[in-house]
Design a protein around this motif. Structure first.
Motif, PDB file in Angstrom:
ATOM      1  N   HIS A 186      51.231 -60.303  24.211  1.00 14.75           N
ATOM      2  CA  HIS A 186      51.002 -59.564  25.464  1.00 14.75           C
ATOM      3  C   HIS A 186      52.212 -59.760  26.373  1.00 14.75           C
ATOM      4  O   HIS A 186      52.314 -60.751  27.097  1.00 14.75           O
ATOM      5  CB  HIS A 186      49.728 -60.031  26.171  1.00 14.75           C
TER       6      HIS A 186
ATOM      7  N   HIS B 214      55.600 -57.580  28.615  1.00 15.64           N
ATOM      8  CA  HIS B 214      56.098 -56.340  29.196  1.00 15.64           C
ATOM      9  C   HIS B 214      57.622 -56.386  29.208  1.00 15.64           C
ATOM     10  O   HIS B 214      58.197 -57.314  29.781  1.00 15.64           O
ATOM     11  CB  HIS B 214      55.575 -56.158  30.626  1.00 15.64           C
TER      12      HIS B 214
ATOM     13  N   VAL C 169      53.027 -54.242  25.997  1.00 21.16           N
ATOM     14  CA  VAL C 169      51.807 -53.509  26.347  1.00 21.16           C
ATOM     15  C   VAL C 169      51.944 -52.799  27.689  1.00 21.16           C
ATOM     16  O   VAL C 169      51.039 -52.817  28.511  1.00 21.16           O
ATOM     17  CB  VAL C 169      50.563 -54.440  26.360  1.00 21.16           C
TER      18      VAL C 169
ATOM     19  N   LYS D 100      47.711 -49.017  24.859  1.00 15.51           N
ATOM     20  CA  LYS D 100      47.135 -49.986  25.794  1.00 15.51           C
ATOM     21  C   LYS D 100      46.250 -49.251  26.787  1.00 15.51           C
ATOM     22  O   LYS D 100      46.708 -48.342  27.470  1.00 15.51           O
ATOM     23  CB  LYS D 100      48.279 -50.697  26.538  1.00 15.51           C
TER      24      LYS D 100
ATOM     25  N   HIS E  37      43.358 -60.479  28.139  1.00 11.18           N
ATOM     26  CA  HIS E  37      42.857 -61.283  29.250  1.00 11.18           C
ATOM     27  C   HIS E  37      41.404 -61.685  28.980  1.00 11.18           C
ATOM     28  O   HIS E  37      41.119 -62.204  27.918  1.00 11.18           O
ATOM     29  CB  HIS E  37      43.015 -60.542  30.579  1.00 11.18           C
TER      30      HIS E  37
ATOM     31  N   ASP F 232      51.968 -62.289  29.240  1.00 13.37           N
ATOM     32  CA  ASP F 232      51.924 -61.329  30.350  1.00 13.37           C
ATOM     33  C   ASP F 232      52.884 -61.702  31.480  1.00 13.37           C
ATOM     34  O   ASP F 232      52.642 -61.392  32.649  1.00 13.37           O
ATOM     35  CB  ASP F 232      50.485 -61.231  30.889  1.00 13.37           C
TER      36      ASP F 232
HETATM   37 ZN   LIG Z   1      49.927 -57.192  31.076  1.00 10.78          ZN
END
Ligand SMILES: [Zn+2]
Length: 492
Positions: free
Chosen positions: A96, A98, A128, A183, A230, A370
């Motif tokens: 996960h 970016h 994602v 996503k 999450h 994330d």
């Molecule tokens: Zn994210």
């Protein structure tokens, strides 16, 4: 006499580490004398020689420590990486992430993120949500070895098509771009049903950030989501009366509200129903990528704001982004109290227990960070996530499995990635230290041990080998430090 002299010579030559050029592709590499933790969850084993040929693991040869001296044959390579006393693991996968070349609209060098990833031993990233077209170009360059980068799998944000027909069209449009998956965030039930149906037809996987909304984990179970990101949507599927008991003034669009009361969700879940939700996910093969570390500031803001690696490695653009600002997603810490932290600590306790239960019953858990939000720095935060999974109660071997072979399964790449095994892609890291004992040895800044009253610096990934290309991790980290120093100087 002559024979033993020759053998002695050979043994010395065997371990002479050749000058390995970082970022260069070699036809044949041998990593010598490593203790291998192969990513399957089995314990370390070594010494072993690992042979890499044209980007693929050709062989993993168990070596008797005395083998060379007794005439045992050791494989040879164009280059040799001496891994005696070191651990070799599959490259870490961030499920996960970016890809970010800006924060809050201010440019941030893409290399900054890519090099931290490599310095942290990350060889694969599931993106994602980013600028899809730019990331498609990065994916190609990374695959061709044109840029020092982990391999990239792209799961673009799906957006909010208004009708089921438009949702199907959007799936086909994304497929035409050759993305790897989709996503979802904030999606209505009828749109989700149509999109999942179409995605299954065209073979696209789905990552779902559920959020507090119409759909919950029950919809993921019903429609066949690949992974829940999450944790939202899981306790929400176990509420007795189906609604969250937030204050009447709660406003989801207000991120202060959203994250503050998010920390109340697991305590609202009915524990028995929660187990049914977990069983449902397992039966429907819905994996779980919990990304615990991204929320850590919610339970301990002070810790997150003062991470030791910020000193040299936090880019000023990212630093600015972290400051409270309603314009920037998840930069909501303008008023965060001990009460908020206490709720979040309880939320974590129930969440961690649910994760253990999910695993015990047969669920598939992955690892993602994330990073780029909430005081989380790329790469470093993935190691922190490993630590938090250990805190949740998983043995380190299992945590490493989550970040390697489990993540490969979530990506549908389990036959190629995530294991140190012959026939697998040569995504391998060489670590100075034993991560089974201490996950902290994976931090690129290393660890300090005090010996005879003096600190001795050790640990860290030494080589991150992706697709058979060795990257010298300390050099990657040095580049990052220079980038940060330069950006800070320019700011002044
Ligand atoms: Zn994210």
């Amino acid at each position: 006499m002559l024979r033993s002299f020759i053998l002695l010579l050979t043994a010395a030559a065997l371990f002479a580490q050749t000058n390995v050029e970082s970022g260069k592709k070699y036809p044949r590499i041998v990593i010598r004398g490593a203790t291998v933790v192969d990513g399957s969850g089995t314990p370390g084993s070594g010494p072993k020689d690992i042979v890499i040929e044209n980007g693929v693991i050709a062989d993993v040869v168990p070596v008797d420590a005395m083998g060379a001296g007794r005439g045992g044959r050791r494989p040879a390579g164009d280059i040799v990486i001496d891994a005696r006393g070191k651990y070799v693991l599959p490259g870490l996968i961030d499920a996960h992430a970016h890809v970010q070349d800006e924060r809050g609209g201010i440019p941030q060098p893409l290399d900054y993120e890519l090099k931290i990833w490599l310095a942290c031993g990350i060889t694969t990233v599931r993106d994602v949500g980013s600028d899809t077209r730019k990331t498609l170009e990065l994916r190609r360059k990374a695959a061709d070895g044109e840029v020092a980068s982990p391999r990239i799998f792209i799961y673009p944000m799906f957006g909010e098509p208004k009708t089921p027909e438009l949702a199907r069209a959007r799936v086909r449009e994304l497929q035409a771009l050759t993305v790897d998956g989709i996503k979802f965030t904030g999606i209505k039930r009828d749109i989700m049903e149509a999109a999942e149906d179409e995605a299954h037809k065209v073979g696209l996987r789905i990552a779902h950030h559920v959020g507090v909304e119409e759909t919950t984990a029950w919809d993921d179970i019903k429609f066949g989501t690949t992974s829940i990101e999450h944790w939202y949507g899981i306790p929400d599927a176990a509420l007795d009366d189906g609604v969250q008991h937030f204050p009447s003034t709660y406003n989801y669009q207000n991120e202060g509200d959203r994250f503050r009361y998010g920390g109340h969700l697991f305590r609202e879940a009915n524990p028995e129903t929660l187990l049914k939700v977990l069983d449902g996910m397992i039966k429907a093969h819905v994996a779980w990528v919990p990304t615990m570390s991204i929320y850590e500031a919610n339970r301990d803001l002070q810790r997150s704001k003062t991470a030791p690696w910020f000193k040299d490695y936090l880019h000023p653009v990212l630093e600015k982004y972290f400051e409270p600002n309603v314009a920037n997603h998840a930069s909501y810490f303008d008023h965060w109290t001990s009460t908020d932290e206490a709720y979040w600590k309880e939320n974590y306790r129930i969440w961690m227990a649910a994760l253990r239960e999910f695993d015990k019953r047969g669920g598939l858990i992955g690892v993602g960070d994330d990073a780029g939000f909430l005081y989380s720095l790329y790469g470093f935060e993935l190691i922190r996530e490993l630590e938090m999974q250990q805190e949740a109660g998983f043995p380190t071997l299992k945590v490493i499995q989550h970040a390697t072979s489990n993540n490969a399964r979530i990506l549908g790449q389990e036959k190629k990635l995530g294991l140190v095994r012959a026939g697998y892609t040569a995504d391998i890291i060489v670590v100075n230290g034993n991560p089974v004992e201490d996950l902290k040895v994976l931090y690129p800044t290393g660890i300090e041990t005090w010996i005879d009253g003096k600190p001795v610096h050790g640990g860290a990934v030494e080589w991150t080998i992706k697709d058979g290309i060795p990257y010298y991790a300390p050099a990657m980290l040095r580049d990052v430090k220079d980038m940060v120093a330069k950006a800070r100087a320019e700011k002044k």
